[in-house]
Design a protein around this motif. Structure first.
Motif, PDB file in Angstrom:
ATOM      1  N   LYS A   1       0.840  -1.218   0.000  1.00 30.50           N
ATOM      2  CA  LYS A   1       0.000   0.000   0.000  1.00 30.50           C
ATOM      3  C   LYS A   1       0.867   1.257   0.000  1.00 30.50           C
ATOM      4  O   LYS A   1       0.493   2.292  -0.534  1.00 30.50           O
ATOM      5  N   ASN A   2       2.051   1.168   0.642  1.00 32.48           N
ATOM      6  CA  ASN A   2       2.943   2.348   0.704  1.00 32.48           C
ATOM      7  C   ASN A   2       3.863   2.460  -0.503  1.00 32.48           C
ATOM      8  O   ASN A   2       4.633   3.401  -0.615  1.00 32.48           O
ATOM      9  N   THR A   3       3.807   1.441  -1.354  1.00 32.37           N
ATOM     10  CA  THR A   3       4.791   1.382  -2.442  1.00 32.37           C
ATOM     11  C   THR A   3       4.508   2.425  -3.518  1.00 32.37           C
ATOM     12  O   THR A   3       3.371   2.576  -3.965  1.00 32.37           O
ATOM     13  N   GLN A   4       5.569   3.156  -3.877  1.00 29.81           N
ATOM     14  CA  GLN A   4       5.421   4.134  -4.962  1.00 29.81           C
ATOM     15  C   GLN A   4       6.309   3.721  -6.131  1.00 29.81           C
ATOM     16  O   GLN A   4       7.367   3.130  -5.930  1.00 29.81           O
TER      17      GLN A   4
ATOM     18  N   LEU B   1       8.230   0.295  -6.694  1.00 32.43           N
ATOM     19  CA  LEU B   1       9.492  -0.118  -6.066  1.00 32.43           C
ATOM     20  C   LEU B   1       9.236  -0.393  -4.580  1.00 32.43           C
ATOM     21  O   LEU B   1       8.916   0.515  -3.807  1.00 32.43           O
ATOM     22  N   PHE B   2       9.402  -1.641  -4.225  1.00 30.73           N
ATOM     23  CA  PHE B   2       9.115  -2.098  -2.853  1.00 30.73           C
ATOM     24  C   PHE B   2      10.331  -1.840  -1.968  1.00 30.73           C
ATOM     25  O   PHE B   2      11.481  -2.072  -2.381  1.00 30.73           O
ATOM     26  N   SER B   3      10.097  -1.383  -0.753  1.00 32.60           N
ATOM     27  CA  SER B   3      11.196  -1.023   0.150  1.00 32.60           C
ATOM     28  C   SER B   3      12.179  -2.184   0.387  1.00 32.60           C
ATOM     29  O   SER B   3      11.777  -3.283   0.783  1.00 32.60           O
ATOM     30  N   GLY B   4      13.462  -1.923   0.153  1.00 30.59           N
ATOM     31  CA  GLY B   4      14.488  -2.936   0.405  1.00 30.59           C
ATOM     32  C   GLY B   4      14.608  -3.234   1.891  1.00 30.59           C
ATOM     33  O   GLY B   4      14.915  -4.356   2.294  1.00 30.59           O
TER      34      GLY B   4
ATOM     35  N   ASN C   1       3.365 -10.780  -9.746  1.00 29.63           N
ATOM     36  CA  ASN C   1       2.097 -10.570 -10.467  1.00 29.63           C
ATOM     37  C   ASN C   1       1.595  -9.139 -10.359  1.00 29.63           C
ATOM     38  O   ASN C   1       0.792  -8.683 -11.155  1.00 29.63           O
ATOM     39  N   LYS C   2       2.069  -8.454  -9.321  1.00 30.43           N
ATOM     40  CA  LYS C   2       1.632  -7.054  -9.148  1.00 30.43           C
ATOM     41  C   LYS C   2       2.589  -6.101  -9.856  1.00 30.43           C
ATOM     42  O   LYS C   2       2.497  -4.892  -9.730  1.00 30.43           O
ATOM     43  N   LYS C   3       3.573  -6.679 -10.541  1.00 32.51           N
ATOM     44  CA  LYS C   3       4.564  -5.903 -11.301  1.00 32.51           C
ATOM     45  C   LYS C   3       5.327  -4.915 -10.420  1.00 32.51           C
ATOM     46  O   LYS C   3       5.589  -3.773 -10.795  1.00 32.51           O
ATOM     47  N   ILE C   4       5.636  -5.346  -9.217  1.00 29.80           N
ATOM     48  CA  ILE C   4       6.407  -4.504  -8.291  1.00 29.80           C
ATOM     49  C   ILE C   4       7.794  -5.115  -8.106  1.00 29.80           C
ATOM     50  O   ILE C   4       7.934  -6.339  -7.956  1.00 29.80           O
TER      51      ILE C   4
END
Ligand code: SER
Length: 416
Positions: free
Chosen positions: A368-371, A374-377, A400-403
């Motif tokens: 939900k927080n991802t912008q 790019l998912f937080s490392g 599948n969410k292309k993140i």
């Protein structure tokens, strides 16, 4: 022909043609430069290099292999596997290109009855000799012998070790499947499938820049049992063969879920159960480093897919008896290790289940927080460190969410 018959026919054919049958070696190679046995020739390296005498000049085997390099797409395609069997014939200075091509061609045409018109081959573009031999021995027209100039047609076992030009045999499943011929931009489609790789072992790579001649030109071939089974069972989907369908049916039954909608997950469960069971048989235990960590990643990726099908109870140990039933005659060691395998599968899945719900909640919150996709490392690191989600499992979940995961910050955390 079922897969057990194909394996036996292959070995018997080469035995009848002056080869000695070798039992499959362990998935843990003697060669310390390698993590796993990834090809039939790996246990035979010293014979190629001339440092040890083979029990016979020509050998044949069906070798258990593990390759995890494409694990992230296992399940999404009809062919990628982490565990497979490689059927092979090997010659240490006895025969070379001409007989290797003749033996391979006669097996697939006469013994397996594969339609000659559906076959094409590749050769290394500098290997004019192989080009001529294919024309002469198989009677293939020149447009069915493709010259390839990339590393695809030069095989090496790793950065060092025996290597040489190779020639690959492809089956054309026809224009109802997407994909172009080998060497084309869309060669990875489903239409042209490589079934056999003949390597003309001539050199030893000593260092990155130094390559020397082997004492004797030799032969190393590898045919994927699962692929050829697909072909002989009229499909181009490895997972639709007799090797996988009992496992997939059991997975469907135990998870009480449909096949089509969840086919990727059932494939992952079936493939990863095979890898895990054979690795444990050969003495690998799940751990946080080295081979044990690869095993843990494989198991957890499979278990995450079982969880995503809504499964609350461990299931891997319940599917294992089906695998045992299918494979124990060819690999009796699986039967000897069965209690250990059952124990470890149950234990690992039980432990993982205790944390997976919390881990997935954290993943979902962070999504939900991802912008910018790019998912937080840092969160990926926390999932790894606290919840036992290896990085590739997090990546698999996000796929599948292309993140994508911010790998730089993940690595920084890891270093710290
Ligand atoms: N070593 C070759 C391969 O792995 C042929 O067996 O493809």
């Amino acid at each position: 022909m079922n897969s057990n018959q194909i394996r036996s026919k292959f070995l018997k054919y080469f035995e009848d043609n002056d080869h000695k049958i070798l039992k499959s070696s362990s998935l843990i190679p003697h060669d310390e430069t390698l993590l796993f046995t990834a090809a039939g020739m790996v246990p035979l390296k010293e014979f190629f290099m001339g440092s040890k005498k083979p029990p016979h000049n020509n050998l044949t085997s069906s070798q258990k292999c593990i390759r995890t390099v494409d694990i992230d797409i296992v399940g999404d395609t009809d062919r990628h596997l982490t565990f497979f069997e490689m059927l092979g014939n090997f010659s240490f200075g006895d025969y070379f290109k001409d007989l290797a091509i003749e033996l391979a061609w006669n097996l697939i045409i006469k013994e397996f009855g594969i339609d000659k018109n559906k076959l094409l081959v590749t050769v290394f573009d500098q290997d004019e000799e192989a080009f001529i031999l294919w024309k002469k021995i198989a009677g293939l027209s020149e447009n069915k012998i493709l010259k390839i100039n990339t590393s695809d047609n030069f095989w090496s076992m790793g950065e060092t070790g025996p290597c040489g030009p190779c020639s690959e045999i492809f089956y054309d499943h026809g224009d109802s499947y997407p994909g172009g011929p080998p060497g084309s931009d869309d060669e990875d489609g489903d239409r042209f499938i490589e079934i056999w790789n003949l390597v003309f072992m001539q050199y030893e790579q000593i260092t990155k820049d130094i390559r020397e001649d082997l004492p004797k030109p030799s032969i190393d071939t590898g045919m994927g049992l699962e692929r050829v089974a697909a072909l002989l069972q009229n499909t181009n989907d490895d997972y639709a063969t007799d090797i996988f369908t009992p496992l997939i049916n059991k997975s469907i039954e135990l998870t009480n879920s449909e096949e089509k909608a969840n086919s990727a997950s059932h494939r992952v469960i079936a493939d990863h159960l095979r890898s895990a069971s054979f690795l444990i048989t050969d003495g690998v235990l799940p751990s946080n480093e080295g081979r044990g960590y690869v095993l843990r990643r494989i198991m957890r990726r499979g278990m995450r897919h079982a969880h995503s099908l809504g499964n609350k109870e461990p299931i891997f140990h319940k599917i294992f008896p089906t695998l045992l039933h299918e494979m124990k005659f060819s690999y009796p060691e699986l039967n000897r290790a069965k209690d250990l395998i059952l124990n470890i599968l149950l234990n690992e899945e039980t432990k993982f289940k205790q944390t997976i719900d919390n881990g997935i909640k954290i993943l979902e919150d962070e999504i939900k927080n991802t912008q910018n996709n790019l998912f937080s490392g840092e969160v990926a690191f926390k999932l790894y460190d606290t919840f036992g989600f290896p990085l590739d499992l997090t990546q698999d979940y996000l796929k599948n969410k292309k993140i994508l995961v911010d790998i730089d910050s993940f690595n920084k955390k890891m270093e710290e």
